[in-house]
Design an enzyme around this catalytic site. Sequence first.
Site, short mmCIF file in Angstrom:
data_model
loop_
_atom_site.label_atom_id
_atom_site.label_comp_id
_atom_site.label_asym_id
_atom_site.label_seq_id
_atom_site.Cartn_x
_atom_site.Cartn_y
_atom_site.Cartn_z
N LYS A 147 35.28 39.35 50.23
CA LYS A 147 34.85 39.54 51.61
C LYS A 147 33.73 40.58 51.75
O LYS A 147 33.51 41.40 50.86
CB LYS A 147 36.04 39.87 52.50
CG LYS A 147 36.93 38.64 52.69
CD LYS A 147 37.98 38.79 53.75
CE LYS A 147 38.68 37.43 53.98
NZ LYS A 147 39.78 37.53 54.95
N ARG A 207 45.61 35.39 48.62
CA ARG A 207 44.71 34.24 48.73
C ARG A 207 43.40 34.61 48.05
O ARG A 207 42.70 35.52 48.50
CB ARG A 207 44.50 33.91 50.22
CG ARG A 207 43.63 32.70 50.50
CD ARG A 207 43.55 32.46 52.01
NE ARG A 207 42.76 31.29 52.33
CZ ARG A 207 41.44 31.30 52.51
NH1 ARG A 207 40.75 32.43 52.41
NH2 ARG A 207 40.80 30.17 52.82
#
Length: 269
Positions: free
Chosen positions: A214, A249
């Site tokens: 991210k 994840r």
Amino acid sequence: MAILNLTPDSFSDGGVHNPDPTTLLPTLNSFLSSGSTILDIGGQSTRPHAPQVSPAEELSRILPTINSIRSNQAFNSLALSIDTYRASVAAAAIEAGANIINDVSAGVMDPEMLPTVAKLGCTVILMHMRGTPNTMTSLTSYPSGIVHGVATELLARVHAAEAAGIFRWRIILDPGIGFAKTQAQNLELLRRFDELRDWEGLKGFPWCVGTSRKGFIGKITGAREARERIMGTAACVTAAVRGGADVVRVHDVREMREVVRMGEAIWRV
């Protein structure tokens, strides 16, 4: 949980995976051999300001892969999660053989999602987010603090899910790292994740944490390309394990499986 984005515009791997299932076999075998037990399939990008495709287009991206996986006995042990906020997509995916619905809006963006999940009887991941992918970056004010804000807002979604007929044992929670949070708030959630898990009303739920590649990792480490954020992701996964996450994840399954094993060896004895 391995990430399989079948979109041309996802922030990290958009366009990497062709929706044609015949080309995905090496990727799927790699995920399975690297230790993935859940595959999260997405046909609609939820990055900020991503264009929204129609439900029909979203289904055209994911259904061939679901059907292909479910027709191959080699992948019988792989649970399939569908990353969607649309009830119609969720219903078609579960009917095709998926097991889990992973809704980034926890049922907010489509009022039919929670009743649909209840009717389907499947597991749902309720992620914390505010607004939509187009508006979430401006909705980062938490006057009582980020842990309090996420906890109380997720608890409200749990109550909504139960009111719709979803059993508690079918619910997984996700703090929504990177969704309606600043860099500092993302870091604080990881640092204080155990407090969030122990919040009154949220105790006992399994938790999924998604930090993989991210943007806040890139800002801190200087890794401009998403695929270069493996080490930063590893640190975040370690923090998630330390805080008690049940599912992580990730894009880089083999590397993060090693990280999880070490984290468990250190903290879960």
